[in-house]
Design a protein around this motif. Structure first.
Motif, short mmCIF file in Angstrom:
data_model
loop_
_atom_site.label_atom_id
_atom_site.label_comp_id
_atom_site.label_asym_id
_atom_site.label_seq_id
_atom_site.Cartn_x
_atom_site.Cartn_y
_atom_site.Cartn_z
N MET A 197 -29.81 17.35 -13.13
CA MET A 197 -30.58 16.17 -12.75
C MET A 197 -30.24 15.72 -11.33
O MET A 197 -31.08 15.15 -10.64
CB MET A 197 -30.34 15.03 -13.74
N ALA A 198 -29.01 15.99 -10.88
CA ALA A 198 -28.68 15.68 -9.49
C ALA A 198 -29.51 16.55 -8.55
O ALA A 198 -29.98 16.08 -7.50
CB ALA A 198 -27.19 15.90 -9.24
N LEU A 199 -29.69 17.83 -8.91
CA LEU A 199 -30.56 18.71 -8.12
C LEU A 199 -31.98 18.17 -8.07
O LEU A 199 -32.62 18.16 -7.01
CB LEU A 199 -30.56 20.12 -8.71
N ALA A 200 -32.49 17.75 -9.23
CA ALA A 200 -33.85 17.20 -9.28
C ALA A 200 -33.96 15.96 -8.41
O ALA A 200 -34.97 15.75 -7.71
CB ALA A 200 -34.23 16.88 -10.72
N GLY A 201 -32.91 15.12 -8.43
CA GLY A 201 -32.92 13.91 -7.61
C GLY A 201 -32.93 14.22 -6.12
O GLY A 201 -33.64 13.58 -5.34
#
Length: 285
Positions: free
Chosen positions: A96-100
């Protein structure tokens, strides 16, 4: 709020957009300002301010010619983000950090050149807390993108993406479909077909720890993030090879589904966000 990357994400739409608002992309319609396009008879474009005296004097039939310009117009960039349970995975990187980071990069790059940025997060339904209609306001776009990293991912299915596609009616957009794509093949097909009007970029969030990073020998405790429990697995070279082959087949199936629906070739975002690599992919596909 997520900090935008230092490098812009460069993109070009596959279609010629229409519109009257000034922007950064080559439009379908002619206009009074922009890049020179061609010369046309005055009756085609009756604008006395654009009369081309040289072309008019050269015409043996004494016709009046005017310069026609190519209007530059804005478009909308959308991120459709999968928030199902499998997106909680943490290996080399937090998924989810990558998506953010990706959403922050898209928000900053789009609003910097006057394009709109919109975001819809989905699990089994559309998540109202992670939905933003397209805006050209940089602070609002970055604020919503910043919420993606800490989003709660609990539902077992991203069926809400089907509902989200219905919100993107009307004119075409560039749509980044952000997920690990651990969905049933039928759902992948349905979502991509529902987005066929748009210029779709599937972004596959992946982690090297899921395949190439697996050891050849050892015990590994595997957890199904969608609720099927834990399992202790004895890793060995033959199992590792089958595992890697299965992952390769899954990615090839996604590419085939994207091609069949008219979407762009999927971009694999592995371990870390690289705006320049994404830009190269977008400009080459």
């Amino acid at each position: 709020m997520s900090e935008p990357p230092s490098a812009d994400i460069l993109y070009l739409p596959r279609w010629r957009p229409r519109g009257s608002r000034p922007g950064a992309h080559r439009g379908r319609d002619g206009g009074g300002l922009g890049t020179f396009r061609d010369q046309v008879p005055f009756l085609t474009l009756p604008d006395a301010r654009r009369i081309d005296l040289r072309a008019t004097l050269r015409d043996p039939f004494e016709g009046v010619h005017v310069r026609r310009f190519e209007a530059r117009v804005p478009i909308e960039i959308w991120a459709l983000v999968d928030l199902s349970a499998s997106m909680r995975y943490r290996g080399v990187a937090d998924r989810m950090a990558l998506a953010g980071e990706l959403c922050a990069g898209l928000a900053a790059s789009a609003t910097r050149i006057g394009d709109g940025f919109g975001l819809i997060g989905c699990d089994a339904t559309i998540r109202a807390d992670l939905t933003l209609m397209a805006t050209r306001h940089r602070s609002a776009a970055l604020a919503m993108a910043g919420k993606v990293s800490g989003a709660r991912c609990a539902a077992g299915s991203p069926e809400g993406l089907i509902e989200a596609t219905r919100l993107l009616f009307g004119r075409p957009r560039i749509v980044f479909l952000v997920s690990d794509f651990r969905w049933p093949p039928d759902l992948i097909r349905r979502v991509l077909e529902a987005l066929a009007l748009h210029d779709v970029v599937p972004v596959l969030l992946a982690d090297s720890a899921e395949d190439e990073g697996l050891p050849e020998w050892g015990l590994a405790e595997l957890e199904d993030l969608e609720g099927a429990g834990r399992r202790l697995v004895f890793l060995r070279p033959s199992l590792r090879r089958r595992w890697i082959a299965r992952e390769r087949e899954r990615r090839e199936a996604l590419t085939a589904a994207a091609t069949a629906s008219g979407a762009r070739r999927p971009f694999a975002l592995v371990d870390r966000f690289d705006a320049q690599a994404l830009s190269r992919h977008l400009l080459a596909n």
